[in-house]
Scaffold this motif. Structure first.
Motif, PDB file in Angstrom:
ATOM      1  N   SER A   2       2.551   3.361  -1.860  1.00  0.00           N
ATOM      2  CA  SER A   2       2.816   3.957  -3.164  1.00  0.00           C
ATOM      3  C   SER A   2       2.470   5.432  -3.115  1.00  0.00           C
ATOM      4  CB  SER A   2       1.988   3.249  -4.242  1.00  0.00           C
ATOM      5  OG  SER A   2       2.095   3.927  -5.459  1.00  0.00           O
TER       6      SER A   2
ATOM      7  N   LYS B  66     -11.334  -1.231  -3.482  1.00  0.00           N
ATOM      8  CA  LYS B  66     -10.987  -1.960  -4.702  1.00  0.00           C
ATOM      9  C   LYS B  66      -9.483  -1.847  -4.960  1.00  0.00           C
ATOM     10  CE  LYS B  66     -11.963  -4.264  -8.361  1.00  0.00           C
ATOM     11  NZ  LYS B  66     -12.107  -5.698  -8.198  1.00  0.00           N
ATOM     12  N   ARG B  67      -8.914  -0.646  -4.784  1.00  0.00           N
ATOM     13  CA  ARG B  67      -7.464  -0.474  -4.962  1.00  0.00           C
ATOM     14  C   ARG B  67      -6.690  -1.301  -3.932  1.00  0.00           C
ATOM     15  NH1 ARG B  67      -7.758   5.576  -5.450  1.00  0.00           N
ATOM     16  NH2 ARG B  67      -6.496   5.565  -3.591  1.00  0.00           N
TER      17      ARG B  67
ATOM     18  N   LEU C 177      -4.881   4.891   1.759  1.00  0.00           N
ATOM     19  CA  LEU C 177      -5.185   3.466   1.663  1.00  0.00           C
ATOM     20  C   LEU C 177      -4.968   2.758   3.000  1.00  0.00           C
ATOM     21  CD1 LEU C 177      -3.778   2.487  -1.859  1.00  0.00           C
ATOM     22  CD2 LEU C 177      -6.125   3.085  -1.219  1.00  0.00           C
TER      23      LEU C 177
ATOM     24  N   GLU D 294      -6.686  -4.898  -5.007  1.00  0.00           N
ATOM     25  CA  GLU D 294      -5.757  -5.096  -6.125  1.00  0.00           C
ATOM     26  C   GLU D 294      -4.313  -5.089  -5.655  1.00  0.00           C
ATOM     27  OE1 GLU D 294      -6.892  -1.912  -8.728  1.00  0.00           O
ATOM     28  OE2 GLU D 294      -8.703  -2.967  -9.412  1.00  0.00           O
ATOM     29  N   LYS D 295      -3.964  -4.116  -4.833  1.00  0.00           N
ATOM     30  CA  LYS D 295      -2.576  -4.007  -4.363  1.00  0.00           C
ATOM     31  C   LYS D 295      -2.170  -5.180  -3.475  1.00  0.00           C
ATOM     32  CE  LYS D 295      -1.435   0.782  -4.748  1.00  0.00           C
ATOM     33  NZ  LYS D 295      -0.233   0.449  -5.478  1.00  0.00           N
TER      34      LYS D 295
ATOM     35  N   GLN E 222     -14.066   2.691  -3.952  1.00  0.00           N
ATOM     36  CA  GLN E 222     -12.942   2.808  -4.886  1.00  0.00           C
ATOM     37  C   GLN E 222     -11.620   2.501  -4.183  1.00  0.00           C
ATOM     38  OE1 GLN E 222     -13.342   6.780  -6.382  1.00  0.00           O
ATOM     39  NE2 GLN E 222     -15.061   6.266  -7.735  1.00  0.00           N
ATOM     40  N   ARG E 223     -11.463   3.026  -2.981  1.00  0.00           N
ATOM     41  CA  ARG E 223     -10.240   2.741  -2.209  1.00  0.00           C
ATOM     42  C   ARG E 223     -10.144   1.259  -1.876  1.00  0.00           C
ATOM     43  NH1 ARG E 223      -9.742   7.551   2.320  1.00  0.00           N
ATOM     44  NH2 ARG E 223      -9.663   9.308   0.869  1.00  0.00           N
TER      45      ARG E 223
ATOM     46  N   LEU F 195       0.820  -1.213   0.000  1.00  0.00           N
ATOM     47  CA  LEU F 195       0.000   0.000   0.000  1.00  0.00           C
ATOM     48  C   LEU F 195       0.855   1.265   0.000  1.00  0.00           C
ATOM     49  CD1 LEU F 195      -2.701  -1.042   2.630  1.00  0.00           C
ATOM     50  CD2 LEU F 195      -2.785  -1.270   0.136  1.00  0.00           C
TER      51      LEU F 195
ATOM     52  N   ASP G 225      -0.678   6.568  -5.158  1.00  0.00           N
ATOM     53  CA  ASP G 225      -1.994   6.076  -4.740  1.00  0.00           C
ATOM     54  C   ASP G 225      -2.435   6.627  -3.391  1.00  0.00           C
ATOM     55  OD1 ASP G 225      -2.718   4.483  -6.925  1.00  0.00           O
ATOM     56  OD2 ASP G 225      -1.466   2.846  -6.227  1.00  0.00           O
TER      57      ASP G 225
END
Length: 108
Positions: free
Chosen positions: A33, A74-75, A41, A78-79, A71-72, A31, A36
């Motif tokens: 990044s 979902k990120r 996150l 993914e991460k 949205q967060r 997380l 992002d």
């Protein structure tokens, strides 16, 4: 202190602190990044877990719209390459969040 009073921490009391830190870092490092919004996150994940994955309550605490929260999340999925619908993934993340919040007390 009575052994029964330490709750779930009795599972970790004999684990090396380096192993616990390694586990927590394994979950949270992806997380980290810049682009992002790493703090967003991380904070989102911690608040989401602290509130038993209640989206409305989490969004309210974070002062964001619930769609922004989704949205967060979902990120984050993914991460971390997880799914919030998978019980094993949820347990892993819950444990990492718990240890991150209480690792200082485990160290002493």
């Amino acid at each position: 202190m009575n052994y029964q009073d330490i709750g779930i921490n009795h599972l970790f009391i004999h684990q090396p602190i380096d192993d616990l830190n390694s586990f927590v870092n394994e979950v949270f490092n992806p997380l980290q990044s810049e682009k992002d919004g790493a703090l967003d996150l991380e904070q989102t994940l911690l608040v989401y877990m602290e509130n038993d994955r209640q989206a409305t309550q989490t969004a309210k605490i974070l002062h964001i719209h619930v769609n922004t929260l989704y949205q967060r999340l979902k990120r984050i999925e993914e991460k971390l390459q997880i799914s919030f619908s998978n019980p094993e993934d949820i347990l892993k993340v819950q444990l990492a969040c718990y240890l991150r919040n209480s690792i200082v007390s485990l160290d002493s």
